[in-house]
Each structure stands twice: as C-alpha cells, then as structure tokens.
Design a protein around this motif. Structure first.
Motif: not given
Length: 302
Positions: A91-92, A95-104, A127-134, A117-125
C-alpha cells in the motif's frame, strides 16, 4: 531450440500514429543513404503541444480532441489510486505518489538528484524517508511510467570528466503534463517548461525508432558542460549525436556543440558519428553546410 525474446512495448510514436510525414528515415541516416530536400514539418508548435499532452496512447487516437486529452489524466488517476499498489503488493499513500510524480515532472529532462526530489516532496510531506522515495521510484520504473536515460561514456582524446548521472524521463510526456495538470495552451505559455517537455516528447519517438534498428539511447554531459541530449547507439557500434531544440535561434549553438563533441571523441576507438542532428519543432528539414542535419520531429520515421 527456440528462444523467447523480451520486447519492451512503448506508447505510439508520431510515425505510428500517422502524424509524422516520415520523409526522413533514421535507418537511412545511419546508412548514409538519406536524400535531403527541403522537407516540411506537418506539425505546428500548437499541434506538437496537443500531441504531447494527448500522448501516444492507442485508445486516444479515435477520440475527439477534448476526450483524447482526458486519457492521460485518467491513466495518472488509475496509476496513483490502483496500479502503484499492485506492482509490489504494498500500500502506498496516493497523495505521496502524486507528490513524487509532480516533482519528477518538474525535473523532467534533467540530471536532478534524488535528494532534490526528496526536498521537493518534503516541502509538503516531512515524514517521507529516503527508503520510501526509493521504493516509490522503483515501483514507477516497474510500471514503465518513468524510464531514465543512462549516460554515454565514450573514449575521449582528452582527460575530460564525464558525468555519469541518469537523466529523468517519463515513458511518455503526456504523463508529465497530466501530473502537472497542463493543457496544450498552458504548455505553450511557459516556453522554458515546453523545452524540457519537448525533449521528453522527442525521446519517446527516438527510443521507438532506435529500438527498431536494434539500438539504445543515451545522453552525454561532461565537466565542461558540453552535452548532447541524445546519443543513439546501435548494437553494431554505429552512433549518432542529437541535440533537441524547440526554436531556430538555438540551432547554431547546438550544431557547434555537436561538432565539438564529434571532434573530442576518440574516433580510432569508437568510430566517427554516422550523423549529427539538431531535432526541432521547426518548419523545415535540411542539411547545413557543416553537415549537421536540422530535422523536425514531424519528419522522422524508423
């Protein structure tokens, strides 16, 4: 004993959707048999913006324009809410998936690091971790949504440093425009963004055409900022360098960069380029006095 070959299917190219006039063959360019006339691009910039946002999805071709543009939006919604969870049975957060896609999408056609991309997503999230982004990026690759371009590492005459980072790309530019909620007019209103999206758009077709010739697409960038957006390399060793430019004002600089690259590589080891090309959204195809081809995307076929 027979063998099974794995073939990657891609969205349709402009030639396959019958929107490229196809006066110029990539195979003929590699073979040195392409005859050049003053070929005209059937696609205006407005047309390119439309087919960019519509994408190469077969089901969209028979629809009215407004309905066809919805196909990519619907694909993204299905991806975010359903497909992304099925690819690895994990499960993912939609909203986080959409944020990753938008930054990409905002960093498409660049060598932007995952940390950006991590810094971009973290502006609104936060709690996201490097492992989650990967994990999210890996899932998007497995779904054939994103497909980076690897760096080409040729033998050079000098000891120039070559950057090895992959370039960020989607399998079809319409995913980027849908994620960013852009219409064709929105795309044209931001010409800087249009340039990055146009490179992503052209890459789809060049991958399709090069794959048909048993080849792969790379990019080149060194520590002097000399670059080539696309390096087409066939499995028999022949190669070509391509710069992607949206306007006629950029053609001169692009041609100079391509010629410099062709002079810097060790041709004794990798051979001379089969051709040098500036790929454009312009009106006409022609060959310059210096030998560099200027070819609109709407004039190409495999």
């Amino acid at each position: 004993m027979g063998r099974i070959a794995r073939v990657q299917m891609r969205p349709m190219s402009l030639w396959e959707s019958q929107e490229s006039a196809g006066q110029i063959s990539l195979k003929a360019l590699f073979d040195g048999t392409q005859e050049m006339g003053l070929f005209e691009n059937p696609l205006s910039l407005q047309d390119i913006a439309y087919v960019m946002c519509r994408g190469g999805w077969p089901g969209s071709l028979s629809l009215e324009k407004e309905d066809a543009l919805e196909v990519a939006f619907n694909l993204v919604e299905e991806l975010v809410n359903v497909d992304i969870h099925r690819v690895d049975n994990t499960e993912k957060n939609p909203g986080r998936v959409r944020s990753v896609l938008r930054s990409y999408a905002r960093n498409v056609s660049t060598m932007t690091a995952a940390t950006t991309i991590m810094a971009d997503v973290k502006a609104n999230d936060i709690s996201i971790t490097d492992k989650t982004l990967t994990n999210y990026l890996t899932a998007l690759r497995r779904l054939f949504i994103i497909e980076e371009v690897k760096a080409w590492q040729p033998s050079l005459r000098s000891k120039r440093g070559i950057r090895t980072s992959n370039k960020r790309h989607f399998v079809d530019a319409s995913i980027a425009t849908a994620v960013l909620e852009l219409t064709p007019q929105n795309v044209l209103n931001d010409f800087n963004l249009f340039g990055f999206l146009f490179e992503d758009f052209c890459l789809r077709d060049m991958r399709v055409y090069t794959q048909a010739l048993r080849g792969d697409v790379y990019h080149y960038h060194d520590n002097t900022e000399l670059e080539s957006d696309l390096i087409l390399r066939l499995h028999d060793g022949r190669w070509a360098a391509v710069e992607v430019k949206t306007g006629s004002k950029e053609i001169e600089d692009a041609a100079e960069h391509l010629i410099q690259l062709s002079e810097d590589v060790d041709t004794g080891k990798i051979g001379k380029p089969a051709f040098l090309m500036v790929l454009t959204g312009g009106q006409f195809a022609y060959r310059r006095k210096d030998g560099v081809y200027v070819i609109p995307i709407g004039c190409l076929k495999p």
